[in-house]
Structure formats: C-alpha cells, structure tokens
Design a protein around this motif. Structure first.
Motif, PDB file in Angstrom:
ATOM      1  N   ARG A  49      26.601 -21.405 -11.609  1.00  0.00           N
ATOM      2  CA  ARG A  49      25.206 -21.052 -11.918  1.00  0.00           C
ATOM      3  C   ARG A  49      24.583 -22.105 -12.825  1.00  0.00           C
ATOM      4  NH1 ARG A  49      23.466 -16.008 -15.865  1.00  0.00           N
ATOM      5  NH2 ARG A  49      21.235 -16.490 -16.007  1.00  0.00           N
ATOM      6  N   LEU A  50      25.344 -22.531 -13.839  1.00  0.00           N
ATOM      7  CA  LEU A  50      24.845 -23.570 -14.739  1.00  0.00           C
ATOM      8  C   LEU A  50      24.594 -24.867 -13.979  1.00  0.00           C
ATOM      9  CD1 LEU A  50      24.249 -24.587 -17.645  1.00  0.00           C
ATOM     10  CD2 LEU A  50      26.664 -25.238 -17.783  1.00  0.00           C
ATOM     11  N   ALA A  51      25.544 -25.234 -13.104  1.00  0.00           N
ATOM     12  CA  ALA A  51      25.374 -26.472 -12.327  1.00  0.00           C
ATOM     13  C   ALA A  51      24.109 -26.426 -11.483  1.00  0.00           C
ATOM     14  CB  ALA A  51      26.604 -26.700 -11.451  1.00  0.00           C
ATOM     15  N   ASP A  52      23.834 -25.277 -10.876  1.00  0.00           N
ATOM     16  CA  ASP A  52      22.615 -25.136 -10.072  1.00  0.00           C
ATOM     17  C   ASP A  52      21.361 -25.225 -10.937  1.00  0.00           C
ATOM     18  OD1 ASP A  52      24.108 -24.851  -7.782  1.00  0.00           O
ATOM     19  OD2 ASP A  52      24.066 -22.655  -7.806  1.00  0.00           O
ATOM     20  N   ASP A  53      21.426 -24.645 -12.143  1.00  0.00           N
ATOM     21  CA  ASP A  53      20.249 -24.597 -13.005  1.00  0.00           C
ATOM     22  C   ASP A  53      19.903 -25.949 -13.620  1.00  0.00           C
ATOM     23  OD1 ASP A  53      19.927 -21.939 -12.472  1.00  0.00           O
ATOM     24  OD2 ASP A  53      20.833 -21.221 -14.343  1.00  0.00           O
ATOM     25  N   VAL A  54      20.865 -26.866 -13.682  1.00  0.00           N
ATOM     26  CA  VAL A  54      20.593 -28.188 -14.266  1.00  0.00           C
ATOM     27  C   VAL A  54      20.707 -29.289 -13.216  1.00  0.00           C
ATOM     28  CG1 VAL A  54      21.421 -27.423 -16.526  1.00  0.00           C
ATOM     29  CG2 VAL A  54      22.995 -28.607 -14.985  1.00  0.00           C
ATOM     30  N   ALA A  55      20.706 -28.901 -11.926  1.00  0.00           N
ATOM     31  CA  ALA A  55      20.913 -29.874 -10.849  1.00  0.00           C
ATOM     32  C   ALA A  55      19.852 -30.969 -10.842  1.00  0.00           C
ATOM     33  CB  ALA A  55      20.938 -29.151  -9.502  1.00  0.00           C
TER      34      ALA A  55
END
Length: 223
Positions: A167-173
C-alpha cells in the motif's frame, strides 16, 4: 650426504607439512529466495500475482497453480509460519531488480537511507504522517527503508505486513520505485524504496551549485 629440500610452497611447522586447499567460490544463489521446486515445505501462505490473498495451501497445489498461469512460485517470507510465497514472473523481477540496483549504485554517493517504522495496526492519521515523511525523503533524493515491527502473535500474519508495505509503495509510486521487495527478518519486515532518477540528479545538481557558490565566496574573501 644428500640434503632433502621441502617444496617451497609447503610451509613447515614442527616437522609437519601443511597443504592449503584453494578457497572455493561462494555460491551466487546464497541470497536469492527459493523458487518453484526449491521450496521444500509442505504448505505455504499463497499470495496471487496481483497481491490477492489465496490462503494456506499445499506447496504442490501452489506449484500447479503457478504452472497454470505460467508464473513462478517465489518464497518471499521464509521465516513465517507457514512461509509466505507469491506468484510472479521471477525472471522479469530479477531483471528489473538488477536494473534498479545498477541505477542505485550510480547514485549511491548522493543518496542516504532514511528509516520509517510502522506498526502493523497503524491508524489512518499515523499512516498519512509517515507517508508524508516518505514522500519528503524521496523528493529530496533519499531512499526510504520501511520497517514493520511485529508484536506477539502478529508474526503469524506476515501477509498483513506485505499488504501494508505494498500500500505504501502504491501511495508513493509517483516519487519512488521499490528496490527491495517486502522481506521478513525475525520480528521485522522491511522494504526499500528508491527515489526517481531525476530526483537524484536534481539533488546532485543543487549540491554542485552550492559548492561552486561557496568556492566563489571563499575566493572573493581571499582577494
């Protein structure tokens, strides 16, 4: 009387000769995850190719499913009970990871590693705060090491940790790419996100300009 000379390559200690065996090269696969038939456990907690939770299945059934969708079964959390495995194109993953590692080495001198720690049961406000920190670090050209700290029985739910990190990776992609996929190490699970290349280049340019300006000021003072 003839003299018997020992070979020059054999050092002598107390009347004994020692032969030193050549060192063997370390295996290149020592740090790689186990994949497909190298996974030797009876069952795994399976994650689908899109991150969906399949559940605990026997490893032979997971292998069969991997063959049906033409993907690899990759063990991503070997220390979990049962281990967590994910369906993915491992060849493509290794290639992309190698490219990211190469880019990371190029910019290593200008990049710092910032740690952000999460709890598994984090509330929305704290998550948004830490997400903001991650974006700030990535925009500044630094890497982010996201760490989830498991407590007690939380260690038996590694899939929740993977879900939070993804989720974090998607939010800072927009600001960075995943360089190291989620991996469990004892009570912690970690993931590393690197900044976009242009962010690192911009930071390097700013540093060069700052150093040039300082040099000009020092020269003017000496004059």
């Amino acid at each position: 009387m003839r003299r018997h000379c020992r070979p020059p390559c054999a050092p002598r200690y107390g009347g004994l000769f020692f032969v030193v065996a050549p060192q063997t090269a370390r295996s290149d696969h020592i740090n790689e995850p186990r994949i497909n038939d190298r996974i030797r456990v009876p069952e795994v907690r399976l994650i689908g190719p899109d991150g969906e939770q399949v559940g605990v299945v026997r490893v032979d059934a997971a292998m069969k499913l991997a063959e049906e969708v033409n993907l690899d079964l990759v063990e991503v959390a070997p220390d979990a009970r049962p281990p967590v495995a994910k369906l993915m194109d491992y060849g493509k993953y290794k290639y992309e990871a190698a490219m990211k590692a190469r880019d990371a080495r190029r910019n290593q001198a200008n990049t710092q590693l910032k740690e952000i720690r999460f709890r598994l049961k984090i509330d929305d406000h704290d998550y948004e705060t830490k997400r903001g920190h991650a974006i700030r670090f990535l925009k500044g050209g630094d890497k982010v090491k996201a760490i989830i700290q498991f407590r007690g029985r939380e260690q038996s739910r590694p899939e929740m940790g993977i879900r939070l990190l993804e989720r974090l990776a998607d939010d800072v992609a927009e600001y960075g790419n995943v360089e190291s996929q989620p991996r469990q190490d004892g009570r912690n699970m970690t993931m590393v996100i690197g900044p976009m290349a242009k962010k690192v280049q911009a930071r390097s340019e700013q540093r060069r300009r700052r150093e040039a300006k300082q040099a000009e000021q020092a020269a003017a003072q000496d004059a």
